[in-house]
Design an enzyme around this catalytic site. Sequence first.
Site, PDB file in Angstrom:
ATOM      1  N   HIS A 110     -18.894  26.984  -5.559  1.00  0.00           N
ATOM      2  CA  HIS A 110     -19.703  26.931  -4.333  1.00  0.00           C
ATOM      3  C   HIS A 110     -19.006  27.608  -3.158  1.00  0.00           C
ATOM      4  CE1 HIS A 110     -23.064  24.445  -5.707  1.00  0.00           C
ATOM      5  NE2 HIS A 110     -22.179  23.901  -6.518  1.00  0.00           N
ATOM      6  N   LYS A 129     -24.665  30.957  -8.845  1.00  0.00           N
ATOM      7  CA  LYS A 129     -25.016  30.423  -7.523  1.00  0.00           C
ATOM      8  C   LYS A 129     -25.231  31.601  -6.556  1.00  0.00           C
ATOM      9  CE  LYS A 129     -22.649  26.266  -8.904  1.00  0.00           C
ATOM     10  NZ  LYS A 129     -23.749  25.741  -9.699  1.00  0.00           N
ATOM     11  N   SER A 177     -19.482  20.006  -4.847  1.00  0.00           N
ATOM     12  CA  SER A 177     -20.869  20.442  -4.960  1.00  0.00           C
ATOM     13  C   SER A 177     -21.889  19.424  -4.465  1.00  0.00           C
ATOM     14  CB  SER A 177     -21.171  20.814  -6.413  1.00  0.00           C
ATOM     15  OG  SER A 177     -20.849  19.739  -7.268  1.00  0.00           O
TER      16      SER A 177
HETATM   17  C1  PLP Z   1     -17.993  23.111  -9.036  1.00  0.00           C
HETATM   18  C2  PLP Z   1     -18.825  23.625 -10.157  1.00  0.00           C
HETATM   19  N1  PLP Z   1     -18.228  24.153 -11.218  1.00  0.00           N
HETATM   20  C3  PLP Z   1     -18.931  24.652 -12.251  1.00  0.00           C
HETATM   21  C4  PLP Z   1     -20.303  24.620 -12.255  1.00  0.00           C
HETATM   22  C5  PLP Z   1     -21.051  25.149 -13.441  1.00  0.00           C
HETATM   23  O1  PLP Z   1     -21.521  26.427 -13.178  1.00  0.00           O
HETATM   24  P1  PLP Z   1     -22.593  27.094 -14.147  1.00  0.00           P
HETATM   25  O2  PLP Z   1     -23.933  26.672 -13.668  1.00  0.00           O
HETATM   26  O3  PLP Z   1     -22.338  28.543 -14.008  1.00  0.00           O
HETATM   27  O4  PLP Z   1     -22.308  26.597 -15.520  1.00  0.00           O
HETATM   28  C6  PLP Z   1     -20.980  24.092 -11.173  1.00  0.00           C
HETATM   29  C7  PLP Z   1     -22.464  24.074 -11.175  1.00  0.00           C
HETATM   30  O5  PLP Z   1     -23.119  23.147 -10.834  1.00  0.00           O
HETATM   31  C8  PLP Z   1     -20.231  23.572 -10.084  1.00  0.00           C
HETATM   32  O6  PLP Z   1     -20.844  23.038  -9.034  1.00  0.00           O
END
Ligand code: PLP
Length: 393
Positions: free
Chosen positions: A211, A242, A183
């Site tokens: 992502h 997202k 990310s």
């Molecule tokens: C790779 C990854 N996993 C999980 C999440 C968490 O997602 P959520 O915002 O739905 O809690 C993110 C968010 O930044 C992320 O980039």
Amino acid sequence: MIKSKFDFITEELENLKKESRYNYIRVIESPQDSWLVIEGRKKLNLCSNNYLGLANHPEIIQFCIEGIKKYGIGPGAVRSIAGTNVLHIELEKKLSEFKHTEDTILLQSGFNANLAVIPTLLDSPDDAVISDELNHASIIDAIRLSKAKRFIYKHLDMNDLEEKLKEASGCRRKVVVTDGVFSMDGDIAPLPKIVELCQKYEAILVVDDAHGEGVLGNKGRGIVDHFNLHGKVDIEVGTLSKAFGVVGGFVSSNSMVIEFLKQKARPFLFSSALTIPDTLAAIKAIDIILNSDVVERLWENTRYFKTEMMKLGFDLGSSQTPITPVMLYEESLTQEFAKMLFEEDIFAMPIFYPTVPKNKARIRVMISAMHTKNDLDFALEKFQKIGKKLGII
Ligand SMILES: Cc1ncc(COP(=O)(O)O)c(C=O)c1O
């Protein structure tokens, strides 16, 4: 003098400010769109994960309004206690079709989805989790909650992953976990090789596609589709926050894994379900993704912006996706750059330690399908102006 029991907080907050690591959170006075209103002024939005522009899509808004009239707002309680709404079932079915998996379980966020998977699979010190060193914080916390032994492999280093799998060979259960798209850097996990190693060492593979969905693969089906690995990745963790433009998380896998999570995963059993509006919005978002050109537009914008930024001489790190880290390395320079961008009506966030390693600070530009060419040209002009002023290009 009596020392206050909260002195440590004051000290830590002051340190964050001194080290240019304090997060100043902007207040948005408009919907999530390509332009936002902040402090009464329009700012170009270059920092949202709203990849496909669905967070304020008129068809989704209309669909939610009609659905809310029929189903209300709140889920009541956790699904195992208050029952499950038909919309939750419908969304799980749609996500399974979208991902080409047997089944799906919804959670309240992508963060919670990781917490649902890893500690539930690995509940003994005889288990092993093998994790990329740059995995998302929610994976790290999920690992901390599990009882497994931890093996951390160097970022994307497949020789090191194999070494760690060998070290873990005596363990009862083995899980390899990786972000699909990382990310903060926008690089992609070498999934075909990871699948091969997991098969060789009989490890369960968990990929966090937060992502990747809406971005990679045919119609944004995600990293598994991108590498044509359907049926070979054991568990996919996803988020609705997202590309889907809403909030919520999910896990897609075979029916047995999903049944297991519905019986045992603590975030499912002890935290309430997704709200009705979130569920409705995600249902409609999938239809729009499948029946429009939003994913193609996202990639057109990405190619254009990245090519032009590289022509200007900016260092974009190792990104292969719309996540565009403008690498500045130094914390205070990055803060200064973001401040100057803001004064020029661009909202792009500085990212620094602990979100990324020390001395790897950057401005993280998030490209979206909603940006027009004029928007991107506006951004390029401002990046050039400030880059020159600060002696970066
Ligand atoms: C790779 C990854 N996993 C999980 C999440 C968490 O997602 P959520 O915002 O739905 O809690 C993110 C968010 O930044 C992320 O980039």
